[in-house]
Design a protein around this motif. Structure first.
Motif, mmCIF file in Angstrom:
data_model
loop_
_atom_site.group_PDB
_atom_site.id
_atom_site.type_symbol
_atom_site.label_atom_id
_atom_site.label_comp_id
_atom_site.label_asym_id
_atom_site.label_seq_id
_atom_site.Cartn_x
_atom_site.Cartn_y
_atom_site.Cartn_z
ATOM 1 N N LYS A 190 43.416 50.419 102.822
ATOM 2 C CA LYS A 190 42.485 49.294 102.899
ATOM 3 C C LYS A 190 41.929 48.946 101.528
ATOM 4 O O LYS A 190 41.768 49.801 100.669
ATOM 5 N N ALA A 191 41.654 47.652 101.338
ATOM 6 C CA ALA A 191 41.088 47.190 100.072
ATOM 7 C C ALA A 191 39.704 47.809 99.871
ATOM 8 O O ALA A 191 38.937 47.982 100.818
ATOM 9 N N ASN A 192 39.404 48.145 98.622
ATOM 10 C CA ASN A 192 38.106 48.755 98.318
ATOM 11 C C ASN A 192 36.952 47.793 98.560
ATOM 12 O O ASN A 192 35.914 48.162 99.094
ATOM 13 N N ARG A 193 37.157 46.541 98.147
ATOM 14 C CA ARG A 193 36.083 45.544 98.232
ATOM 15 C C ARG A 193 36.669 44.253 98.794
ATOM 16 O O ARG A 193 37.164 43.409 98.048
ATOM 17 N N PRO A 194 36.656 44.089 100.121
ATOM 18 C CA PRO A 194 37.242 42.878 100.720
ATOM 19 C C PRO A 194 36.618 41.613 100.136
ATOM 20 O O PRO A 194 35.426 41.568 99.841
ATOM 21 N N GLY A 231 54.155 44.784 91.816
ATOM 22 C CA GLY A 231 53.684 46.140 91.577
ATOM 23 C C GLY A 231 52.691 46.217 90.428
ATOM 24 O O GLY A 231 51.724 46.989 90.472
ATOM 25 N N GLN A 232 52.904 45.413 89.369
ATOM 26 C CA GLN A 232 51.959 45.393 88.251
ATOM 27 C C GLN A 232 50.561 45.006 88.713
ATOM 28 O O GLN A 232 49.565 45.529 88.217
ATOM 29 N N GLU A 233 50.495 44.063 89.650
ATOM 30 C CA GLU A 233 49.194 43.639 90.158
ATOM 31 C C GLU A 233 48.632 44.636 91.167
ATOM 32 O O GLU A 233 47.419 44.824 91.256
ATOM 33 N N MET A 234 49.510 45.300 91.934
ATOM 34 C CA MET A 234 49.045 46.234 92.955
ATOM 35 C C MET A 234 48.488 47.519 92.353
ATOM 36 O O MET A 234 47.790 48.271 93.035
ATOM 37 N N LEU A 235 48.788 47.788 91.095
ATOM 38 C CA LEU A 235 48.265 48.990 90.451
ATOM 39 C C LEU A 235 46.743 49.060 90.515
ATOM 40 O O LEU A 235 46.158 50.137 90.620
ATOM 41 N N ILE A 236 46.088 47.904 90.437
ATOM 42 C CA ILE A 236 44.616 47.898 90.416
ATOM 43 C C ILE A 236 44.038 47.802 91.821
ATOM 44 O O ILE A 236 42.829 47.670 91.988
ATOM 45 N N ASN A 237 44.921 47.877 92.843
ATOM 46 C CA ASN A 237 44.487 47.759 94.236
ATOM 47 C C ASN A 237 43.580 46.537 94.431
ATOM 48 O O ASN A 237 42.418 46.658 94.833
ATOM 49 N N PRO A 238 44.097 45.332 94.150
ATOM 50 C CA PRO A 238 43.251 44.133 94.204
ATOM 51 C C PRO A 238 42.869 43.768 95.635
ATOM 52 O O PRO A 238 43.636 43.997 96.573
ATOM 53 N N LYS A 283 37.741 39.001 88.244
ATOM 54 C CA LYS A 283 38.990 39.077 87.481
ATOM 55 C C LYS A 283 39.605 40.461 87.604
ATOM 56 O O LYS A 283 40.823 40.610 87.744
ATOM 57 N N ARG A 284 38.742 41.487 87.576
ATOM 58 C CA ARG A 284 39.222 42.859 87.657
ATOM 59 C C ARG A 284 39.593 43.261 89.085
ATOM 60 O O ARG A 284 40.144 44.329 89.301
ATOM 61 N N ASN A 285 39.267 42.436 90.037
ATOM 62 C CA ASN A 285 39.520 42.739 91.440
ATOM 63 C C ASN A 285 40.586 41.815 92.037
ATOM 64 O O ASN A 285 40.739 41.741 93.242
ATOM 65 N N MET A 286 41.306 41.107 91.144
ATOM 66 C CA MET A 286 42.258 40.084 91.579
ATOM 67 C C MET A 286 43.620 40.332 90.942
ATOM 68 O O MET A 286 43.727 40.706 89.783
ATOM 69 N N GLY A 287 44.675 40.108 91.727
ATOM 70 C CA GLY A 287 46.031 40.153 91.201
ATOM 71 C C GLY A 287 46.629 38.758 91.231
ATOM 72 O O GLY A 287 46.431 38.020 92.204
ATOM 73 N N PHE A 288 47.345 38.383 90.167
ATOM 74 C CA PHE A 288 47.938 37.042 90.091
ATOM 75 C C PHE A 288 49.393 37.200 89.661
ATOM 76 O O PHE A 288 49.674 37.669 88.555
ATOM 77 N N VAL A 289 50.322 36.821 90.536
ATOM 78 C CA VAL A 289 51.748 36.934 90.248
ATOM 79 C C VAL A 289 52.308 35.538 89.998
ATOM 80 O O VAL A 289 52.286 34.686 90.884
ATOM 81 N N THR A 290 52.774 35.297 88.781
ATOM 82 C CA THR A 290 53.292 33.974 88.423
ATOM 83 C C THR A 290 54.696 33.763 89.005
ATOM 84 O O THR A 290 55.376 34.723 89.396
ATOM 85 N N GLU A 344 51.942 43.468 104.925
ATOM 86 C CA GLU A 344 51.344 44.805 105.039
ATOM 87 C C GLU A 344 50.115 44.928 104.144
ATOM 88 O O GLU A 344 49.117 45.548 104.518
ATOM 89 N N LEU A 345 50.212 44.354 102.955
ATOM 90 C CA LEU A 345 49.066 44.390 102.041
ATOM 91 C C LEU A 345 47.874 43.649 102.639
ATOM 92 O O LEU A 345 46.731 44.092 102.530
ATOM 93 N N ALA A 346 48.150 42.510 103.273
ATOM 94 C CA ALA A 346 47.071 41.758 103.914
ATOM 95 C C ALA A 346 46.481 42.556 105.079
ATOM 96 O O ALA A 346 45.262 42.547 105.305
ATOM 97 N N SER A 347 47.337 43.276 105.787
ATOM 98 C CA SER A 347 46.859 44.066 106.924
ATOM 99 C C SER A 347 45.876 45.144 106.486
ATOM 100 O O SER A 347 45.082 45.629 107.287
ATOM 101 N N GLY A 348 45.936 45.513 105.198
ATOM 102 C CA GLY A 348 45.010 46.505 104.666
ATOM 103 C C GLY A 348 43.669 45.917 104.271
ATOM 104 O O GLY A 348 42.890 46.573 103.572
ATOM 105 N N GLY A 349 43.391 44.683 104.680
ATOM 106 C CA GLY A 349 42.093 44.072 104.385
ATOM 107 C C GLY A 349 42.077 43.232 103.135
ATOM 108 O O GLY A 349 41.009 42.809 102.673
ATOM 109 N N ARG A 350 43.253 42.961 102.574
ATOM 110 C CA ARG A 350 43.296 42.109 101.385
ATOM 111 C C ARG A 350 43.402 40.646 101.773
ATOM 112 O O ARG A 350 43.847 40.308 102.862
#
Length: 621
Positions: free
Chosen positions: A25-29, A195-202, A116-123, A228-234
Motif C-alpha cells: 500500500k502507498a505510504n501517503r495516499p 521501475g525508476q519511478e517505483m523506487l520511491i514508492n510514489p 514532487k518527492r511523492n510523485m512518479g512521472f514516466v515520459t 496492481e499498483l493502483a490496487s495498493g492505494g496509489r
C-alpha cells in the motif's frame, strides 16, 4: 563500482525477506483533483511581408477540464493526437509553465516539494542511458532518489526488488541499448522507466503513453502492473492512444478529450451507456476505445465527413449539460474528505547531499561514456595526426624559425578545434535526461555540472599530452624539461578553455547543427586574429585579438620556447633577435602574466556561461 554492485546484490539476496514490496500500500495516499484547467499558448503569425504585419494570437490547448482521481483508481485519458492529453498530464505533474489557469490540488494543497518527492512521472519516450545495464540504471537511480535514512545496501535492495516485481530478472545484466546498440526490448525498457519511478514508492503515478509502440501482450502486462499498483492505494493517471478492449475494461475512470474539450469523464464501464443515452451508439460490436476515438475525431455512424465539427460541438455541449455540474459537485465534496500528505517542511530540499550526488553522477557518467571517451577512433586520429605533424616538422632548427613558429600555431589551432567540437555535443545530447531527472528533483544542477566537467577531463588532458610527447621531440623543439613542461602546461590550459567554450555554446544553443556552425565561425575568427596569418591588422578590428583564445595560446607557446634575448640565423653569417621575427613581433614575447590571466578568466567565464545557460533547462518550478 561493479564489485560494489555485486557485493550489494549478494547482500540483497541474503536479506531478501527484508526487501520492500513495490505493490504494498502507498505510504501517503493522494487524492488528485483538477478544476477548470485552461492552458493557452501564443502563436505568432507573420504577415505577407513579415515584420510589421506579424501578429500573435492565443490558442487554447485545454478548455476548462474538471475532475478527480482517488487513491486506488486508474484514470486513462483518451483522444487523438493534438487533443491535449499530454499537456493535461504535464499540468497534473506540476511540470507545465506558461498560461495555466484553474487549479490542480493534491489532497487539497497545491504542488509542493513534498508532492514532487511523492510523485512518479514516466515520459512517453524512455529516456535511459544506453550503455548501462538494467541493474546499474535502477541502482544509480536508487542512490540518487532514495533518502539518506536508507543505507546503500538498503537502496540496492529496493532496486533488486523492483527488478523482481516488474519481471526484469532475466534481463537485469543486459544493457539498455539504443538506436545503434542492441539491448533489451521495448517493453522491458518501458518497465525500467516505470521501475525508476517505483523506487520511491510514489502515491501518485503519471504515465504518458506507457503502451506506445508495444504489442498487445506486452501492453497488457504493463497495464496489469499499473492496475496492481493502483490496487495498493496509489493514484494512477495515464494517457493512452488506442488500447485494446481487454485494456479498456481495466480502467476505473476514462477521460475523453477532443481539441482540448472534455467529452466524457467517468467510470470506464459506464462510457458506452452514456453515449447511447445522448444518441451515439456503434452500429456493430466494436472495441469501446475505437468508438470513443471515432467520436473525438467527430466521426459518428451515419454522419458524413462534413459533419465532423458539428458532432464535436454536439458532444461538447452534451458534456456541459449532463456531466460538468456533477463533476464540479464531486470535486467540492472531495475537499472535506481528503487527508493531508506529509507536511512540506518534513521533506528536505534534496534526498542526498551535494557530495553524494556528485560522486554517484561521476561514477555513472564515467561508466556510461567510457566507451566513447576511450574509443579507438578518437585515440587513433590524434596519434595519426601527431606522427604526421612530427614527420612534417622533423627535427626543425632555429635556422628554420618559420617552421617552428608554424608548428606552435598548429598546436593552438588543432587543440582549439578538437576539444571545442568534443564538448559542443555534451549538453544537447543529455538535454532530455537532464530535463527528466531535474524535474523529479533528483539532484542539484551544480553537482551534475561539476560531475560532467570533471568526468570528461581525464581523456581531454590525456590526448593532448600524448600529442605533445610525440610531436615535441620529433620536431626538434628545445628538449629541456622546463621548455617541454611549460609548452605542455600552456596547451592543456588552452584545451580546457576550448572545452569550456564548447560547453557554453552547446548549453546556450542546445541545437547541434547550429552550435557546430557557430563554433566553427568563432574558432576561425580566433585563428585569424591569432597573429600568425595577418601582421598588419586594421585598427577598427584589431581588438578581436584580445578575446581570441588562439592569440593567447600562440603567444604563450612562443614564450615557452623563445626569449627576447635569443637570436636566430637570418642570413649568411648574420644573426637577428628572435623577437624581431615578423610573426613573433606581431604577438610579442612580453606580458606572460596577462596572457595566463586572460586564459584563466576564459576558463572560468565560459563554464560560468554554460552553467547559467543550463539553469533554464528542466525545471518549471
Amino acid at each position: 563500482m561493479v564489485t560494489e554492485m555485486v557485493d550489494l546484490e549478494s547482500q540483497t539476496q541474503s536479506h531478501d525477506q527484508k526487501a520492500p514490496d513495490i505493490f504494498k500500500k502507498a505510504n501517503r495516499p493522494v487524492t488528485l483533483k483538477f478544476e477548470d484547467v485552461v492552458y493557452k499558448v501564443e502563436i505568432k503569425k507573420e504577415g505577407c511581408l513579415g515584420g510589421k504585419g506579424s501578429k500573435s494570437t492565443e490558442r487554447s490547448i485545454l478548455k476548462g477540464i474538471t475532475g478527480s482521481v482517488l487513491p486506488g483508481e486508474m484514470l486513462a485519458m483518451l483522444g487523438p493526437s493534438g487533443s491535449g492529453k499530454t499537456t493535461l498530464l504535464t499540468a497534473l505533474g506540476g511540470r507545465l509553465g506558461g498560461k495555466l489557469e484553474g487549479s490542480v490540488m493534491y489532497n487539497g494543497k497545491p504542488f509542493s516539494n513534498a508532492m514532487k518527492r511523492n510523485m512518479g512521472f514516466v515520459t512517453q519516450d524512455d529516456v535511459l542511458y544506453p550503455h548501462l545495464t538494467v541493474t546499474e540504471t535502477l541502482f544509480f537511480t536508487a542512490l540518487l532518489r532514495l533518502p539518506n535514512t536508507l543505507t546503500n545496501q538498503e537502496k540496492a535492495m529496493h532496486a533488486e526488488e523492483v527488478i523482481s516485481q516488474l519481471g526484469l530478472t532475466k534481463c537485469k545484466d543486459s544493457i539498455i541499448g539504443g538506436p545503434f546498440e542492441r539491448g533489451i526490448s521495448g517493453g522491458e525498457r518501458k518497465r525500467v522507466s516505470i521501475g525508476q519511478e517505483m523506487l520511491i514508492n510514489p502515491s501518485l503515478l503519471l504515465l504518458d503513453e506507457p503502451t506506445s509502440g508495444l504489442d498487445s501482450t506486452t501492453a497488457q502486462r504493463i497495464v496489469s502492473t499499473l492496475w496492481e499498483l493502483a490496487s495498493g492505494g496509489r493514484t494512477v493517471v495515464m494517457t493512452i492512444h488506442q488500447p485494446s478492449s481487454r485494456l479498456f475494461y481495466m480502467f476505473h475512470k476514462v477521460l475523453l478529450l477532443s481539441d482540448g474539450n472534455p467529452l466524457y469523464l467517468g467510470k470506464g464501464d459506464g462510457v458506452m451507456d452514456y453515449f447511447s443515452s445522448i444518441g451515439y451508439s456503434p452500429l456493430v460490436a466494436m472495441n469501446p476505445a475505437d468508438f470513443l476515438l471515432d467520436l473525438s475525431n467527430g466521426v459518428s455512424s451515419g454522419e458524413s465527413e462534413e459533419d465532423n465539427v458539428s458532432v464535436k460541438q454536439d458532444l461538447a455541449s452534451a458534456y456541459k449539460s449532463n456531466l460538468a455540474d456533477r463533476l464540479k459537485g464531486e470535486v467540492k465534496e472531495i475537499d472535506s474528505q481528503v487527508t493531508d500528505i506529509v507536511d512540506d517542511k518534513q521533506f528536505a530540499r534534496w534526498s542526498t547531499t551535494w557530495w553524494q550526488q556528485f560522486t554517484v553522477l561521476l561514477k555513472r557518467g564515467v561508466k556510461e561514456r567510457k566507451h566513447e571517451s576511450f574509443s579507438g577512433l578518437k585515440i587513433g586520429q590524434v596519434v595519426v595526426v601527431a606522427f604526421l605533424a612530427g614527420l612534417l616538422w622533423w627535427q626543425s632548427k632555429m635556422s628554420n624559425l618559420q617552421d617552428q613558429v608554424g608548428l606552435l600555431f598548429f598546436y593552438s589551432g588543432f587543440w582549439g578545434f578538437f576539444p571545442l567540437f568534443q564538448a559542443i555535443f555534451t549538453f544537447p545530447q543529455e538535454r532530455m535526461m537532464l530535463t527528466k531527472e531535474r524535474s523529479s528533483g533528483m539532484y542539484r544542477l551544480s553537482s551534475y555540472f561539476m560531475s560532467r566537467v570533471i568526468g570528461d577531463l581525464p581523456m581531454e588532458l590525456v590526448l593532448p599530452t600524448i600529442f605533445v610527447i610525440i610531436t615535441y621531440f620529433m620536431a626538434g623543439l628545445k628538449p629541456t624539461p622546463g621548455h617541454f613542461f611549460e609548452t605542455l602546461f600552456v596547451l592543456l590550459l588552452s584545451v580546457m578553455v576550448a572545452q569550456g567554450l564548447g560547453l557554453a555554446l552547446g548549453a546556450l544553443v542546445m541545437d547541434l547543427k547550429a552550435a557546430t556552425t557557430l563554433g566553427s565561425v568563432i574558432m576561425l575568427t580566433f585563428l585569424l586574429a591569432g597573429g600568425y596569418y595577418v601582421q598588419h591588422v586594421p585598427g577598427f578590428i584589431a581588438w578581436t585579438k584580445y578575446i581570441s583564445l588562439s592569440h593567447y595560446t600562440f603567444k604563450l607557446l612562443l614564450m615557452a620556447q623563445y626569449s627576447s634575448y635569443e637570436t636566430y640565423p637570418c642570413g649568411p653569417n648574420l644573426s637577428c633577435p628572435v623577437e624581431s621575427f615578423p610573426m613573433i613581433k606581431m604577438v610579442g614575447l612580453d606580458h606572460k602574466g596577462l596572457g595566463l590571466m586572460a586564459l584563466f578568466i576564459m576558463l572560468v567565464g565560459y563554464r560560468l556561461i554554460a552553467y547559467l545557460a543550463l539553469m533554464r533547462v528542466g525545471v518549471p518550478h
